[in-house]
Scaffold this active site. Structure first.
Site, short mmCIF file in Angstrom:
data_model
loop_
_atom_site.label_atom_id
_atom_site.label_comp_id
_atom_site.label_asym_id
_atom_site.label_seq_id
_atom_site.Cartn_x
_atom_site.Cartn_y
_atom_site.Cartn_z
N TYR A 1 0.86 -1.19 0.00
CA TYR A 1 0.00 0.00 0.00
C TYR A 1 0.89 1.24 0.00
O TYR A 1 2.00 1.22 0.54
CB TYR A 1 -0.91 0.01 1.23
N GLU A 2 0.39 2.31 -0.57
CA GLU A 2 1.24 3.48 -0.75
C GLU A 2 1.65 4.15 0.56
O GLU A 2 2.54 4.97 0.58
CB GLU A 2 0.56 4.49 -1.68
N SER A 3 1.02 3.78 1.66
CA SER A 3 1.42 4.33 2.95
C SER A 3 2.79 3.81 3.39
O SER A 3 3.30 4.24 4.42
CB SER A 3 0.38 3.99 4.01
N GLY A 4 3.38 2.88 2.66
CA GLY A 4 4.72 2.41 2.98
C GLY A 4 4.77 1.00 3.56
O GLY A 4 5.83 0.51 3.90
#
Lengths: 258, 271, 271, 258
Positions: free
Chosen positions: A51-54
């Site tokens: 996920y793009e949150s890392g």
């Protein structure tokens, strides 16, 4: 055996089936997240979800409401900064599939999540690009999932937030170091794929009980159908059970969180 | 070295009308308490920067603090639109605001470049997108080694960075854990920084490679327990997902929003 | 997913004569065991990349493995010169080697850009230095936003990355702790990677933001206990500083070096 | 009271005195590291020391032999990657003083750590640039320390690895976003500073028992002396004791490490 299922469930199950255990999937929130986690809980237990949150290689027990719920971090192999996620992991070429939702899609699989109407005087302002513009070119291929309607399937997107194949189908030609772009679009009515030459979206499979007319009436351009038009296999009892229990678990979790 | 201040004092001293302010926290550790203090102090004409302007900026925009928004994804994650942001953009209420929008990748790179003291970031981005047509901070350059055309974006260098973190030690060193987002970058990219923390402790109890901001890289620290709520602080409390859903109803209606603001922001002082 | 191989098999399968090989570890976790295996397998014509080519490259260069060295600081830290490197550069023994040299900042940025899939890195560097005169991989560009002249260096994208790490779990995920240097970057920048580890464990026991390389980002893992010695592995053993000093005497003399190589590398097999 | 001390001790103590508790110092290995840690153990207990290996705010008990000894990491506030160190912390403008050693220095304080002789056929090959080229321009100012001799103090460096003020003293003029460059050079004989106009190094203080002739004989160009030439204060008993015990502790530690 004839199972009851909704068109949304049909869409989620079909989208999930596009994924395999070998893939590293950069997951958009909403429908893609639901499909990706269903895949992980059914036929693709070893799929790597990012996920793009890392959060790298995450395995949430319930579906996250946001892209950065605590679940995602706590169940991840590790969590990196957002610049590292986009620079090293996405742009660095480690994502095999980018899985995106969208508000609008056009015949060349371009996505609009920016606005309806004119940029300086929008009729409806949408959230914006988020991770999609670079997921679309830095992932090796892109899967798209959205509900099918005349509002969502338009001939030309009002604003081209995220490239499919461009306004003329040629936007990827001769551009070095980018992925193949959208290879499959999964809706609640059917499965579409770009024509290998023109890149225009073509219907390849209709979901059970869906007719050509249903698709034609829900598409804002003269939609083409493949010569050998098939029927998508219906969800299995196991797929439906796992999807429903995932959604029930998710609803209970998010409602109870206060 | 970082100063320890009350949140009221920190916001009063370091955020001025007209400033460019970046309040970051990528869904995790969102500095809500600080945002509410900005609303209470009626700061005006702020240029607000944030990758994901969710509820905190919806509230600040609805309260009239902003004249411009720089962002890459503006929504209520998993719920829907930011109605206060839309009301400002579509109807100019309570005031019209300018926007400048990026993709996440470009904004992350722009913060990274800001932290690295550079005027620009280079990325393989914006290919085929209309965004460069509406954002003059996106240009394209040719790689002098390979000839490849790459996107260049101006780095982000805000006047003030505001973040929330788990804890600070008594020397003012700050620990951030979990989804660390863009928080280190925004603090290093900004001229001044305010960090709110759940608690101030004797010992950070951090691993050797933990994400720690040294005291000398931070301007002011304010203790603000539950300062990220309804967002969350890993190790302290969970995300209040129910409130995020509830916000949709509050924010759809100007009066409901104003009543909420009165009861939940103006009538509550800073800690 | 990473394959588990013996060190001998990993080096044999993934390092070919003529390859560009980057063995990294910034004073910590230097992959000595892997370097010795490269010497034993008599790999030739390698282009060796390393920010700090210390003893491990001195040994490989003295053993005739290298045709070119790309580096930013080549010395025996705190002791003095690398005599085998100097003998190759000053006298062509055992063969002459080409060099391409950078500053640390530029090389770190070049690895970072390689990991980020970019063809170039941009930095505020090399101002007033003669290095751009002798390194054609350094150019200058003008920022399209500010006009500032900045250095650009070609990114590093080696054929093979070799690093040593503390441990891997049984799925092939790798934990690196302490001075993490440039290790994550070199693995992500390379086409293939070999990671030697102190041990293979059931559980990495890593913090939420630990420096972990997922199995799918690594090509091969080989268990090599004490594989970084005389460098060190935080949590396992200390740096053998006495050997670093002793090396000065061994490496000054071709015969002493060859005797050392015979006794300590060729007569010892890989684990 | 007259204390015995060596010229090396004089150099280290003097170099240490240039540092204060308020500084954030990017420390080169060798003489700078010795001076910086002596400062920390004497008059500048709160000085922030940074080494290029990524160790932020480190407090080693013994002097590291290399730039990345375990001591540095274990006693640091945190340890970051090497790209982060150079990009965010040095280039990002958080270093007030870069403290460098060198093999050669010239009259405009340019440093050579690359080679003696011709680049393609070196007489003596030195280690190379390391962190110095960017420390010299990205730190707000630079301190240099080295032993004084005709070999090290040359009119023009054979190779300009790291800029002081350039071949003509004007290399920093009109270059945006860089530091002031070398502000002090500390040797075993004296303290030099660049002339505010020409940037040529000028002797400001002679160490105790050092004469002008000693400096002239150890310098490869016609060295200038300040009009008001002072004498460096001798080391105090406390400074010498702390320096000697640091070095003894260091020697014992490194010899014993096997």
């Amino acid at each position: 055996m004839s199972l009851e299922f909704t068109s949304s469930e049909m869409m989620s199950v079909t989208a999930a089936r596009a994924l395999t255990s070998e893939m590293t999937c950069f997951v958009g929130i909403g429908l893609p997240s639901e499909a990706a986690n269903l895949a992980r809980l059914t036929h693709a237990p070893d799929i790597t979800l990012i996920y793009e949150s890392g959060t790298l290689q995450t395995r949430p027990d319930v579906l996250p409401l946001s892209i950065g719920d605590g679940e995602l971090c706590e169940s991840a192999l590790t969590t990196v900064s957002v610049p590292e996620m986009f620079r090293y992991w996405l742009q660095g070429g480690h994502v095999s599939v980018g899985f995106l939702g969208t508000a609008q899609i056009d015949r060349y699989a371009n996505l609009n999540t920016t606005l309806i109407g004119d940029y300086r005087a929008p009729k409806v302002r949408l959230p914006g690009g988020g991770g999609a513009p670079e997921i679309a070119t830095n992932a090796k291929e892109v899967f798209v999932t959205l509900k099918h309607s005349k509002r969502t399937f338009v001939k030309d997107v009002d604003f081209l937030t995220t490239v499919g194949f461009g306004r003329d189908g040629k936007a990827r030609d001769n551009v070095p170091n980018i992925g193949r772009g959208p290879t499959i679009v999964i809706t609640d009515l059917c499965i579409l794929k770009p024509d290998p030459e023109t890149k225009e979206l073509v219907v390849h499979l209709l979901h059970p009980n869906v007719t050509r007319e249903d698709v034609i009436n829900a598409t804002g351009w003269e939609i083409r159908f493949a010569d050998e038009l098939g029927t998508t296999p219906a969800p299995t009892a196991e797929e439906l059970e796992i999807l429903r229990s995932l959604k029930a678990r998710t609803d209970a979790h998010h409602a109870g969180q206060q | 070295m970082a100063e320890f201040l009350s949140l009221r004092e920190a916001v009063s001293r370091y955020i001025n009308d007209g400033d460019t302010v970046a309040m970051e926290g990528f869904t995790h550790l969102i500095p809500f308490a600080a945002g509410h203090e900005v609303i209470r102090q009626k700061k005006r004409d702020l240029t607000l920067i944030r990758m994901t302007p969710d509820l905190v900026y919806d509230q600040m925009i609805g309260a009239g603090c902003a004249k411009k928004l720089i962002f890459s994804w503006g929504g209520n994650p998993g719920v829907g639109s930011l109605h206060r942001l839309r009301d400002a953009l579509e109807n100019g209420w309570p005031n019209s605001i300018e926007i400048l929008e990026h993709s996440h990748a470009a904004m992350a790179c722009a913060y990274d470049a800001g932290a690295a003291g550079l005027p620009l970031a280079v990325l393989r981005g914006y290919i085929g997108s209309d965004l460069p047509k509406v954002n003059d901070q996106i240009k394209f350059i040719d790689c002098p080694f390979t000839g490849e055309r790459l996107a260049a974006v101006r780095s982000v260098r805000p006047d003030v960075a505001v973040i929330h973190a788990q804890r600070a030690d008594r020397n003012g060193n700050v620990l951030i854990e979990g989804i660390v987002g863009i928080q280190k970058e925004v603090v290093l990219a900004a001229k001044r920084s305010i960090v709110t923390v759940e608690e101030i402790v004797d010992n950070l109890d951090a691993g050797v490679n933990a994400c720690v901001l040294p005291s000398w890289a931070v301007t002011a620290i304010a203790e603000a327990p539950k300062g990220a709520s309804p967002s969350y602080a890993l190790g302290y409390y969970d995300r209040d997902n129910a409130f995020y859903k509830e916000w949709d109803g509050i924010a759809r209606d100007r009066e409901a929003f104003q009543a909420w603001l009165e009861a939940n922001v103006f009538e509550k002082g800073a800690a």
